[in-house]
Design an enzyme around this catalytic site. Structure first.
Site, PDB file in Angstrom:
ATOM      1  CE  LYS A 223      -4.000   2.031   2.342  1.00 47.79           C
ATOM      2  NZ  LYS A 223      -4.980   1.881   3.453  1.00 47.79           N
TER       3      LYS A 223
ATOM      4  NE  ARG B 289      11.974   2.866  13.352  1.00 44.33           N
ATOM      5  CZ  ARG B 289      11.098   3.317  14.272  1.00 44.33           C
ATOM      6  NH1 ARG B 289      11.357   4.446  14.929  1.00 44.33           N
ATOM      7  NH2 ARG B 289       9.976   2.671  14.500  1.00 44.33           N
TER       8      ARG B 289
ATOM      9  CD  GLU C 104      14.263   6.826  18.944  1.00 44.04           C
ATOM     10  OE1 GLU C 104      13.675   6.136  19.803  1.00 44.04           O
ATOM     11  OE2 GLU C 104      14.507   6.423  17.796  1.00 44.04           O
TER      12      GLU C 104
ATOM     13  CG  ASP D  58      10.983   6.238  21.662  1.00 45.45           C
ATOM     14  OD1 ASP D  58      11.171   5.144  22.205  1.00 45.45           O
ATOM     15  OD2 ASP D  58      10.347   6.375  20.606  1.00 45.45           O
TER      16      ASP D  58
ATOM     17  CB  ILE E  48       2.522   6.712  12.251  1.00 44.10           C
ATOM     18  CG1 ILE E  48       1.443   7.626  12.828  1.00 44.10           C
ATOM     19  CG2 ILE E  48       3.893   7.007  12.849  1.00 44.10           C
ATOM     20  CD1 ILE E  48       1.206   7.451  14.314  1.00 44.10           C
ATOM     21  CG  HIS E  49      -3.107   6.115   9.158  1.00 41.94           C
ATOM     22  ND1 HIS E  49      -3.905   6.541   8.114  1.00 41.94           N
ATOM     23  CD2 HIS E  49      -3.682   4.979   9.647  1.00 41.94           C
ATOM     24  CE1 HIS E  49      -4.920   5.710   7.971  1.00 41.94           C
ATOM     25  NE2 HIS E  49      -4.806   4.738   8.890  1.00 41.94           N
TER      26      HIS E  49
ATOM     27  CG  ASP F 169      18.727  42.484   4.068  1.00 41.99           C
ATOM     28  OD1 ASP F 169      17.981  41.474   3.993  1.00 41.99           O
ATOM     29  OD2 ASP F 169      19.001  43.043   5.143  1.00 41.99           O
TER      30      ASP F 169
END
Length: 383
Positions: A102, A151, A218, A250, A316-317, A365
């Protein structure tokens, strides 16, 4: 000309003496000798123009000051490398083939195949195999322009993280490694060495198509060591570090902070990460919005992140991707304004010999011109 004790060689720099009253008194050299007793402005030369992406302003009265100025040039800047857009960094569980499939049609700038928190402990081997197969499938290239990242598990998991790297780094399709829970420069150095050993795309230069590193901050320790971590972006240290990611949940857990809708408890950490990232020529990727169905609050959080200086945000979605990428893209109005700033400022400085101009009643500037160039660079079309 031989260098005396108070002189040093520089390469590919243009210099303007600080005591000059002539704005056009800029000397372009392939190399030149600079007395240490002078002050100067130095910027990377680009086709006989001041590039504008970075100025080094130093009193060159000592060898240490000179070393600091020269070391500044070892960090890649916006114009020295091709920046990969990462408005949305979409995370997809590596053990779920349906979700991986997906993800291909989302048009996210970056897709992160997750082997860490998104995968149950008893599914780690399954996920690693599936992610490797996804990267190796030459007939499965319909991720479009999306950057493919992996990851890995945190380096303190030992062999688990090592097996992750051994599985994915030999894959030609891999674009970047996301290292979670980074707390010290040695975390980056280790992954750099692994890329050097295993990746067919091992080039150290960030201006080409090599594998890059994205570091997730984290913990309190990671935040305290952030400057040293970001300093690994120096080309002399491998130069593969490309972005810093703020992992808010985290981080809150580590600090025992109370998470609130306004996220004021995270303002310091977010600001610190952005400031450090920009100081070392890195992208800054903002935190996850955990209420993934609330797109209105997501849009507000994106706006705050952009105002702070973040260049993108984690997703995350699938519902979040379009909102995030729209929020971190300049508007049509911004693009039009930026184009006119760049055109009029360049005309004013190069033809008329002036240092500023006026666009829509606003004095333009060099800092405003620099802002406009960055706006135009962020103009990435959604698919």
């Amino acid at each position: 000309m031989d260098n005396g004790p108070n002189e040093v060689d520089y390469d590919d720099f243009c210099v303007q003496s600080s005591n000059s009253n002539n704005n056009n008194n800029i000397m372009i050299f392939k190399s030149f000798t600079l007395p240490l007793s002078r002050y100067c402005y130095a910027a990377v030369s680009n086709k006989n123009k001041i590039d504008g992406s970075r100025f080094v302003v130093r009193s060159l009265s000592s060898t240490s000051s000179l070393a600091a100025a020269k070391n500044k040039t070892t960090y890649s800047t916006d114009d020295e490398r091709e920046e990969r857009p990462r408005r949305a960094l979409f995370s997809c569980p590596g053990a779920d083939p349906r979700k991986i499939h997906k993800a291909k049609g989302l048009g996210a700038d970056a897709i992160v195949l997750d082997l860490e928190d998104g995968v149950a402990w008893d599914q780690k081997d399954t996920a690693r195999t599936l992610v490797q197969e996804t990267l190796l499938d030459n007939n499965n290239q319909d991720f479009g322009r999306s950057e493919l990242c992996v990851r890995i598990n945190a380096l303190d998991t030992g062999e688990m993280a090592l097996h992750d790297l051994e599985a994915v780094l030999p894959c030609e399709r891999l674009d970047s490694i996301v290292i979670p829970k980074v707390e010290r420069p040695s975390d980056i150095d280790f992954v750099n060495q692994m890329i050097e050993s295993l990746s067919p795309r091992r080039s150290k230069k960030r201006d080409d198509d090599g594998v890059r590193i994205i570091a997730a901050i984290e913990s309190a320790m990671g935040m305290l060591n952030l400057r040293d971590i970001a300093a690994t972006a120096a080309t002399t240290n491998g130069g593969r570090l490309d972005a810093l990611v703020f992992a808010s949940e985290d981080y809150c857990a580590d600090l025992e902070a109370i998470r609130t809708p306004k996220a004021l408890e995270l303002l310091y950490a977010r600001s610190q990460l952005v400031t450090t990232a920009k100081a070392y020529g890195l992208q800054a990727i903002d935190m996850v919005h955990i209420h993934f169905r609330d797109l209105d609050s997501l849009a507000k959080e994106c706006q705050t992140g952009r105002e702070l200086g973040f260049t993108g945000k984690q997703a995350i979605h699938p519902l979040q991707v379009e909102t995030i990428q729209t929020a971190f893209s300049p508007s049509t109005k911004d693009i039009d304004f930026a184009n006119r700033i760049v055109e009029q400022y360049e005309t004013t400085t190069t033809i008329e010999g002036k240092g500023a101009c006026v666009v829509d009643g606003i004095v333009v500037d060099f800092p405003v011109y620099k802002w406009a160039r960055k706006i135009l660079k962020r103009n990435v079309p959604n698919e």
